[in-house]
Design a protein around this motif. Structure first.
Motif: not given
Length: 741
Positions: A215-220
């Motif tokens: 959530x509200x973090x860049x996808x890995x």
């Protein structure tokens, strides 16, 4: 050092249960013993001789992940290098929650073990959080702080056994790529693979590498380095990004089990996510405005002309004739060329007019909107809160039940923040959300159960312009679907679009592929004229229980047994180029006898679907013969209607099918049947819209209930033949004598 590593390995936990993403309502969490429990899954968290934070994982003694790095880089500092580790007291969590997916209720049990980490050079302190389940291991990094913190990258690596086979796919903006199989060392250095990755281990067991709670973090994603190791990268935010306050990464997850059944029933991706907010979702995933169901979808069958205004009531009528709860109005409806807007009416006013008409047919509208603004295509966009609010308000005024948001085509922090924000905002307007042109799921449907499905898959849409490899149909259930439901938009009965498959494989898709809102893709006449029309009218979209049969093999065969109430559904997909003969053991059936309906391949005739009616019970077996690229479907019910709801063209004869000796009562006004309701003795006729409810009040299947909506609609004329298509009930009997051998 060896003694410290040994203690950390012991303290790093041992326990578990399986998870399956979920919602709240009956959710319960009880913390109990801090003592770790014995488990086949054995993580080892430690600091190596160079001071690097490390982990490894085994299952039943078999290496799943070899020694690999942990850590995150903030403000140019690698916080996993040169550290001191201190284990905190472990905590056992026992819980459960309701769910829309592979099962109705999820037992969510795990041992939580946190580690205080101190970066020696800077003195910076942070927390490594881990969870040990019976079917996997999850961890994340939590770094406290005030003000802005720059995330430069993550130092987590995935060092896989040399003999492991990986199912992986390219990471890219559309998130719609096919899967390939190879050893990690054989993957080209620099190859960027999207999480999730499925791993076949040397002892025949399996693992799946995932992330949850992004959530509200860049996808890995994973970047392979030409050896057995892959690095965690953020391909859509290569230069990093800034977070205000605490940095809490998504969970890095390794799901693992002895067989595919364990892996499919282990959706830790969503189980690690927070429970839903009761203020937004009072009953979790069963909040009254979150309603799974089947939908008619016109874009695949008709492309741009399908959105023309003059066709819309016809589509609604067809949705009713197919027993669909929803009709999806897709891209193009806002464009002037489609005729929604006139000199005296806006496009939204036309939408309201259509929604009001649909309501009279028992159909609800879903509506499409593109995320990016495109003035040439008349896409108003969703990038700003003002644009989104206007869209939600107009949707609510028009009587819309759900929205399809398309073309994010990125998992950057900007786009992941948008997708979380959109779910919160849409919940305030009681709107379900379906994301297309979207990245992999990371469990958002647990926290935001109004995310009712999402794409991120090569679905039937692609069969419009290319031939989907047969193997893909049998690969997706054990790769992409391990991360969450997918809007595969299943099932074509158009001979020209079967493309190397059979009608039976096409019909098996919605049983094998999970999507709480299921969008039928084909032109409605192909469904209405099919011998499977009553199954299409009554196909469940969520399940109470899922069993993956031992004959399943990634890329070769996907064989699923699903239960909904007392009814059982079997869907088998043959992804191989060979004809297959095998036996289906019916030991999964409940007590008593079942009215069985089978749909089979006809050798050499891929566009012919053979239908058989039988009586079956536990202990019986079925001979299954599938063509290359073929399939098999079986439905076992205590009670069913023929037709199973749908359109009434003047009048409709209805019959009920059940096991001989049972007594069935029914009503036509939607009220619950009782022992004093009309007793079923012979087929009856309905002449106007009604809700049939029937119940077995005594005998085999006692307590079984069904409900089917019949809707008066005009005769449905189709462009190809110009003749009305009226689906005739398939011949059957109240009970059948043909016992299985």
């Amino acid at each position: 050092m060896e003694r410290r590593m040994s203690m950390l390995k012991w303290i790093s936990l041992m326990a578990l249960a399986t998870g399956i993403a979920g919602c709240m309502h009956v959710e319960k969490n009880d913390s109990s013993s801090i003592m770790p429990r014995a488990s086949a899954v054995e993580p080892n968290v430690y600091v190596d001789d160079q001071g690097q934070l490390m982990y490894s994982l085994k299952r039943a003694g078999t290496p799943v992940v070899m020694p690999s790095k942990m850590g995150i880089t903030l403000e140019g500092v690698e916080l996993g290098a040169g550290v001191v580790l201190s284990a905190q007291p472990a905590k056992r969590i026992e819980g459960s929650f309701e769910w829309l997916g592979n099962s109705a209720v999820v037992e969510n049990n795990y041992t939580a073990q946190n580690y205080a980490v101190t970066h020696s050079a800077s003195g910076r302190k942070w927390m490594l959080e881990t969870r040990l389940y019976d079917t996997g291991f999850a961890f994340r990094y939590v770094v406290p702080g005030a003000g802005s913190q720059r995330v430069d990258g993550e130092d987590t690596t995935w060092n896989l056994p040399t003999d492991a086979e990986l199912w992986h796919r390219q990471n890219g903006d559309s998130f719609q790529y096919y899967w390939s199989k190879s050893k990690a060392a054989d993957i080209e250095a620099g190859f960027n693979a999207q999480l999730n990755v499925t791993v076949e281990l040397s002892d025949g067991s399996y693992a799946s590498l995932n992330e949850g709670g992004s959530f509200s973090f860049s996808g890995a994603s994973l970047e392979f380095n030409g050896s057995n190791e892959a690095n965690t990268i953020f391909a859509d935010d290569k230069e990093g990004w800034t977070i205000e306050g605490e940095v809490a990464t998504p969970w890095r997850i390794v799901m693992t089990g002895p067989d595919l059944n364990t892996l499919v029933n282990c959706t830790l991706v969503a189980a690690v996510c927070p429970a839903p907010d009761q203020a937004l979702y009072p009953e979790g995933c069963h909040t009254d405005w979150i309603v799974p169901g089947r939908s008619l979808w016109q874009w695949w069958g008709y492309w741009d002309p399908g959105t023309q205004w003059e066709k819309q009531r016809w589509f609604v009528d067809n949705a009713a004739a197919l027993g669909c709860l929803y009709y999806m109005v897709d891209e193009g409806w806002e464009h002037p060329r489609q005729g929604w807007a006139t000199e005296t009416r806006t496009a939204w006013e036309a939408m309201k007019e259509l929604a009001d008409y649909a309501e009279t047919k028992g159909v609800r509208l879903l509506v499409w909107r593109g995320y990016p603004t495109n003035e040439e295509k008349y896409w108003s966009g969703m990038e700003t809160v003002e644009k989104r609010t206007a869209f939600y308000v107009n949707s609510k005024k028009a009587g819309i039940y759900g929205v399809k948001i398309d073309f994010m085509d990125s998992e950057s922090v900007v786009h992941s923040t948008f997708m979380e924000t959109c779910l919160k905002e849409a919940a305030g307007y009681e709107l379900m959300v379906n994301y297309h042109g979207a990245p992999k799921p990371t469990g958002a449907e647990r926290t935001y159960p109004n995310q009712i499905t999402r794409e991120g898959v090569v679905g039937m849409e692609h069969n419009k312009w290319e031939t989907i490899p047969r193997s893909h149909y049998a690969t997706s259930p054990f790769t992409r679907f391990l991360a969450g439901s997918a809007d595969f938009t299943p099932t074509t009965f158009q001979p020209g679009f079967v493309k190397g498959t059979t009608f039976a494989l096409q019909l098996a898709q919605p049983i094998v592929y999970t999507s709480p809102v299921l969008h039928w893709a084909d032109k409605p006449q192909y469904y209405l004229n099919s011998p499977a029309v009553d199954l299409i009218r009554s196909m469940p979209t969520t399940w109470d229980e899922t069993i993956v049969l031992p004959s399943s093999k990634i890329g070769i065969q996907a064989a699923y047994v699903r239960r909904k109430g007392q009814d059982w559904y079997v869907g088998i997909i043959n992804g191989s180029d060979d004809a297959v003969e095998q036996s289906l053991d019916l030991s999964f059936l409940g007590e008593g006898r079942f009215a069985a309906t089978l749909f089979k391949d006809v050798p050499g005739q891929p566009v012919v679907l053979k239908k058989e009616l039988l009586i079956a019970e536990r202990g019986d077996s079925l001979a299954v013969r599938m063509s290359p690229g073929g399939g098999f479907v079986a439905v076992f019910r205590k009670l069913e209607a023929r037709p199973y709801g749908g359109g009434i063209y003047g009048q409709q004869v209805v019959a009920l099918r059940f096991v001989e000796g049972a007594e069935v009562r029914y009503t036509l006004d939607g009220s619950e049947p009782t022992v004093t309701s009309t007793k079923y003795t012979e087929p009856f006729t309905v002449r106007e819209s009604c809700r049939l409810r029937a119940k077995v009040v005594s005998g085999d299947g006692k307590g079984t209930e069904i409900s089917a909506r019949f809707t008066s609609v005009p005769k449905l004329h189709f462009a190809r033949s110009g003749a009305p298509c009226i689906a005739q009930p398939f011949p059957f009997h109240r009970s059948c004598s043909g016992r299985l051998l």
